[in-house]
Design a protein around this motif. Structure first.
Motif, PDB file in Angstrom:
ATOM      1  N   THR A 243       0.823  -1.223   0.000  1.00  0.00           N
ATOM      2  CA  THR A 243       0.000   0.000   0.000  1.00  0.00           C
ATOM      3  C   THR A 243       0.851   1.264   0.000  1.00  0.00           C
ATOM      4  OG1 THR A 243      -0.131  -0.107   2.423  1.00  0.00           O
ATOM      5  CG2 THR A 243      -1.935  -1.107   1.167  1.00  0.00           C
ATOM      6  N   ALA A 244       2.134   1.150   0.296  1.00  0.00           N
ATOM      7  CA  ALA A 244       3.008   2.325   0.334  1.00  0.00           C
ATOM      8  C   ALA A 244       3.224   2.871  -1.075  1.00  0.00           C
ATOM      9  CB  ALA A 244       4.353   1.950   0.947  1.00  0.00           C
ATOM     10  N   PRO A 245       3.276   4.181  -1.238  1.00  0.00           N
ATOM     11  CA  PRO A 245       3.642   4.754  -2.544  1.00  0.00           C
ATOM     12  C   PRO A 245       5.001   4.205  -2.963  1.00  0.00           C
ATOM     13  CG  PRO A 245       2.919   6.469  -1.025  1.00  0.00           C
ATOM     14  CD  PRO A 245       3.064   5.217  -0.219  1.00  0.00           C
ATOM     15  N   THR A 246       5.084   3.710  -4.194  1.00  0.00           N
ATOM     16  CA  THR A 246       6.282   2.975  -4.603  1.00  0.00           C
ATOM     17  C   THR A 246       6.916   3.567  -5.855  1.00  0.00           C
ATOM     18  OG1 THR A 246       5.449   0.923  -3.641  1.00  0.00           O
ATOM     19  CG2 THR A 246       7.171   0.721  -5.300  1.00  0.00           C
ATOM     20  N   LEU A 247       8.234   3.714  -5.790  1.00  0.00           N
ATOM     21  CA  LEU A 247       9.051   4.119  -6.932  1.00  0.00           C
ATOM     22  C   LEU A 247      10.007   2.979  -7.246  1.00  0.00           C
ATOM     23  CD1 LEU A 247      10.293   6.244  -8.907  1.00  0.00           C
ATOM     24  CD2 LEU A 247      11.757   6.967  -6.992  1.00  0.00           C
ATOM     25  N   VAL A 248      10.073   2.596  -8.514  1.00  0.00           N
ATOM     26  CA  VAL A 248      11.015   1.565  -8.963  1.00  0.00           C
ATOM     27  C   VAL A 248      12.021   2.227  -9.895  1.00  0.00           C
ATOM     28  CG1 VAL A 248      11.291  -0.587 -10.258  1.00  0.00           C
ATOM     29  CG2 VAL A 248       9.319  -0.293  -8.736  1.00  0.00           C
ATOM     30  N   ILE A 249      13.300   2.123  -9.552  1.00  0.00           N
ATOM     31  CA  ILE A 249      14.379   2.685 -10.362  1.00  0.00           C
ATOM     32  C   ILE A 249      15.211   1.533 -10.907  1.00  0.00           C
ATOM     33  CG2 ILE A 249      16.431   4.165 -10.370  1.00  0.00           C
ATOM     34  CD1 ILE A 249      15.243   5.663  -7.980  1.00  0.00           C
ATOM     35  N   HIS A 250      15.499   1.578 -12.200  1.00  0.00           N
ATOM     36  CA  HIS A 250      16.292   0.486 -12.791  1.00  0.00           C
ATOM     37  C   HIS A 250      17.178   1.031 -13.898  1.00  0.00           C
ATOM     38  CE1 HIS A 250      16.222  -3.972 -12.251  1.00  0.00           C
ATOM     39  NE2 HIS A 250      17.029  -3.895 -13.305  1.00  0.00           N
ATOM     40  N   GLY A 251      18.366   0.437 -14.015  1.00  0.00           N
ATOM     41  CA  GLY A 251      19.296   0.808 -15.070  1.00  0.00           C
ATOM     42  C   GLY A 251      19.013   0.049 -16.354  1.00  0.00           C
ATOM     43  N   GLY A 271      -0.010   0.863  -8.353  1.00  0.00           N
ATOM     44  CA  GLY A 271       0.292   2.286  -8.445  1.00  0.00           C
ATOM     45  C   GLY A 271       1.754   2.636  -8.508  1.00  0.00           C
ATOM     46  N   ALA A 272       2.641   1.656  -8.635  1.00  0.00           N
ATOM     47  CA  ALA A 272       4.076   1.946  -8.641  1.00  0.00           C
ATOM     48  C   ALA A 272       4.477   2.735  -9.878  1.00  0.00           C
ATOM     49  CB  ALA A 272       4.875   0.654  -8.572  1.00  0.00           C
ATOM     50  N   ARG A 273       5.479   3.602  -9.711  1.00  0.00           N
ATOM     51  CA  ARG A 273       6.022   4.394 -10.806  1.00  0.00           C
ATOM     52  C   ARG A 273       7.404   3.856 -11.159  1.00  0.00           C
ATOM     53  NH1 ARG A 273       8.973   9.540 -10.848  1.00  0.00           N
ATOM     54  NH2 ARG A 273       8.767   9.649  -8.574  1.00  0.00           N
ATOM     55  N   LEU A 274       7.666   3.709 -12.457  1.00  0.00           N
ATOM     56  CA  LEU A 274       8.941   3.186 -12.943  1.00  0.00           C
ATOM     57  C   LEU A 274       9.782   4.312 -13.536  1.00  0.00           C
ATOM     58  CD1 LEU A 274      10.823   0.785 -13.774  1.00  0.00           C
ATOM     59  CD2 LEU A 274       9.509   0.675 -15.907  1.00  0.00           C
ATOM     60  N   GLU A 275      11.045   4.390 -13.106  1.00  0.00           N
ATOM     61  CA  GLU A 275      12.015   5.325 -13.678  1.00  0.00           C
ATOM     62  C   GLU A 275      13.194   4.527 -14.207  1.00  0.00           C
ATOM     63  OE1 GLU A 275      12.022   8.569 -14.182  1.00  0.00           O
ATOM     64  OE2 GLU A 275      10.184   9.152 -13.123  1.00  0.00           O
ATOM     65  N   ILE A 276      13.448   4.619 -15.508  1.00  0.00           N
ATOM     66  CA  ILE A 276      14.563   3.909 -16.139  1.00  0.00           C
ATOM     67  C   ILE A 276      15.701   4.891 -16.368  1.00  0.00           C
ATOM     68  CG2 ILE A 276      15.319   2.601 -18.159  1.00  0.00           C
ATOM     69  CD1 ILE A 276      12.355   1.757 -18.516  1.00  0.00           C
ATOM     70  N   ILE A 277      16.893   4.535 -15.890  1.00  0.00           N
ATOM     71  CA  ILE A 277      18.080   5.371 -16.073  1.00  0.00           C
ATOM     72  C   ILE A 277      18.961   4.714 -17.128  1.00  0.00           C
ATOM     73  CG2 ILE A 277      20.113   6.359 -14.962  1.00  0.00           C
ATOM     74  CD1 ILE A 277      18.578   6.451 -12.362  1.00  0.00           C
ATOM     75  N   GLU A 278      19.148   5.404 -18.239  1.00  0.00           N
ATOM     76  CA  GLU A 278      19.868   4.821 -19.366  1.00  0.00           C
ATOM     77  C   GLU A 278      21.331   4.518 -19.034  1.00  0.00           C
ATOM     78  OE1 GLU A 278      18.588   3.806 -22.234  1.00  0.00           O
ATOM     79  OE2 GLU A 278      16.589   4.416 -21.536  1.00  0.00           O
ATOM     80  N   LYS A 279      22.012   5.442 -18.363  1.00  0.00           N
ATOM     81  CA  LYS A 279      23.444   5.278 -18.085  1.00  0.00           C
ATOM     82  C   LYS A 279      23.656   4.679 -16.696  1.00  0.00           C
ATOM     83  CE  LYS A 279      24.912   8.979 -21.191  1.00  0.00           C
ATOM     84  NZ  LYS A 279      25.664  10.264 -21.310  1.00  0.00           N
ATOM     85  N   MET A 280      23.023   3.541 -16.487  1.00  0.00           N
ATOM     86  CA  MET A 280      23.141   2.839 -15.203  1.00  0.00           C
ATOM     87  C   MET A 280      23.038   1.349 -15.468  1.00  0.00           C
ATOM     88  SD  MET A 280      20.599   3.243 -11.907  1.00  0.00           S
ATOM     89  CE  MET A 280      20.386   1.941 -10.695  1.00  0.00           C
ATOM     90  N   ALA A 281      23.894   0.582 -14.804  1.00  0.00           N
ATOM     91  CA  ALA A 281      23.823  -0.882 -14.868  1.00  0.00           C
ATOM     92  C   ALA A 281      23.456  -1.372 -13.468  1.00  0.00           C
ATOM     93  CB  ALA A 281      25.139  -1.464 -15.368  1.00  0.00           C
ATOM     94  N   HIS A 282      24.186  -2.355 -12.930  1.00  0.00           N
ATOM     95  CA  HIS A 282      23.865  -2.826 -11.579  1.00  0.00           C
ATOM     96  C   HIS A 282      24.799  -2.136 -10.593  1.00  0.00           C
ATOM     97  CE1 HIS A 282      21.390  -5.529  -9.237  1.00  0.00           C
ATOM     98  NE2 HIS A 282      22.435  -5.726  -8.452  1.00  0.00           N
ATOM     99  N   ASP A 283      24.589  -0.825 -10.461  1.00  0.00           N
ATOM    100  CA  ASP A 283      25.446  -0.019  -9.605  1.00  0.00           C
ATOM    101  C   ASP A 283      24.776   1.329  -9.376  1.00  0.00           C
ATOM    102  OD1 ASP A 283      25.678   0.934 -12.223  1.00  0.00           O
ATOM    103  OD2 ASP A 283      27.763   1.546 -11.977  1.00  0.00           O
ATOM    104  N   LEU A 284      25.468   2.193  -8.655  1.00  0.00           N
ATOM    105  CA  LEU A 284      24.997   3.555  -8.416  1.00  0.00           C
ATOM    106  C   LEU A 284      26.044   4.477  -9.026  1.00  0.00           C
ATOM    107  CD1 LEU A 284      24.028   2.969  -4.673  1.00  0.00           C
ATOM    108  CD2 LEU A 284      22.453   3.001  -6.624  1.00  0.00           C
TER     109      LEU A 284
END
Length: 314
Positions: A243-251, A271-284
């Motif tokens: 039920t928590a507002p959810t953000l999903v970030i993925h490279g 209701g989750a929101r997806l944000e895709i980061i182009e210049k990201m792999a499995h790291d920060l």
């Protein structure tokens, strides 16, 4: 922001274990709890990301999961080879393992209890995303918002890592390996899964690896954590209850947990929101840290505003 102390971590007892915890920011500020991934210590959260979240008005807490870093290492507990566990599972025999991902989710909540914190914005990377998902499932009243980074729903039909990465995950340096050999193996793993960010030098990668080796090297702990991931299986049905507002970030360039896993995670949580980061792999990656600060802080601020609205109307 002032630089943190040489060792900002203190020991906190929770859930019968000792956890290394770094707790920064005003005591009365909304809390962001950072949960790191498989075999990875809390020091992997970049300092600029922590500083950015502090500047956004949050209290920021990170900690070493059980079995890694400066938290309790469970040396006396079972750690069968993951392939043996999978082979047994196929014929209905599951070797005993030390703990489940749900236990690691309970660790996070027990830490909040020990620190006197009612609820948090929980942010998890990779396995930490899985743990954070389970905190939101098992302890919904403790979660103001959920951010799941480069993680997965655990659905069986999702793509996995390629052969080189899979082999790396299942191997480890010999017990007799020198410090330099352990560092070299860690650097190889980082380079295999990370985005080739020009802002991250080879010297910095080696320094990151060396810091982790010197601080709390425990490859068998990483194996036990991997077994917990395997045993947890699919979270798809459980995620429907979040039920928590959810953000999903993925490279977009993630080869360890491919982008399809992040897409499926977002689709599995209402209701989750997806944000895709182009210049990201499995790291920060350093070049995306400020972008990630904006995404995480913006999501948390929005969740806090939504909580305040009904309270103001009463």
């Amino acid at each position: 922001m002032a630089a943190p102390a040489a060792n900002p971590f203190t020991q906190v007892r929770a859930n019968g274990l000792a956890f290394a915890v770094d707790d920064r920011g005003p005591r009365d500020a909304p809390v962001i709890l950072l949960v790191m991934g498989l075999g990875t210590q809390a020091i992997a959260w970049p300092e600029p990301l922590i500083d950015g979240l502090l500047a956004q008005g949050f209290r920021v807490i990170r900690y070493d999961n059980r079995d890694i870093g400066e938290s309790t290492h469970l040396h006396a507990t079972p750690a069968p080879h993951p392939l043996l566990y999978l082979a047994g599972a196929k014929i209905g025999l599951r070797p005993r393992i030390a703990y489940q991902l749900s236990d690691m989710a309970d660790d996070a909540v027990a830490l909040l209890d020990a620190l006197g914190i009612a609820d948090v914005h929980i942010v998890g990377a990779s396995m930490g995303g899985m743990i954070s998902q389970l905190v939101a499932v098992q302890h919904p009243t403790r979660v103001r918002s959920l951010t799941s980074i480069m993680s997965s729903s655990g659905a069986r039909d999702l793509p996995g890592p390629n052969g080189d990465i899979r082999k790396r995950l299942l191997s480890r340096p010999a017990k007799t390996a020198s410090r330099e050999a352990k560092i070299a193996a860690s650097v190889e793993t980082i380079k295999l899964i990370a985005y080739p960010d020009p802002l991250r030098s080879d010297a910095e990668v080696k320094a990151m690896a060396a810091a982790a080796i010197d601080r709390g090297y425990n490859p068998m702990g990483a194996r036990r954590q991997l077994l917990a991931i395997i045993a947890d299986g699919s979270r798809v049905e459980r995620l429907k209850s979040v039920t928590a507002p959810t953000l999903v970030i993925h490279g977009a360039a993630d080869k360890l947990v491919p982008l399809a896993c992040g897409i499926h995670t977002a689709a599995s949580i209402p209701g989750a929101r997806l944000e895709i980061i182009e210049k990201m792999a499995h790291d920060l990656p350093p070049g995306e840290v400020q972008h990630m600060v904006a995404l995480i802080a913006g999501h948390a601020h929005q969740a806090d505003a939504a909580i305040r609205q009904p309270q103001a109307a009463q």
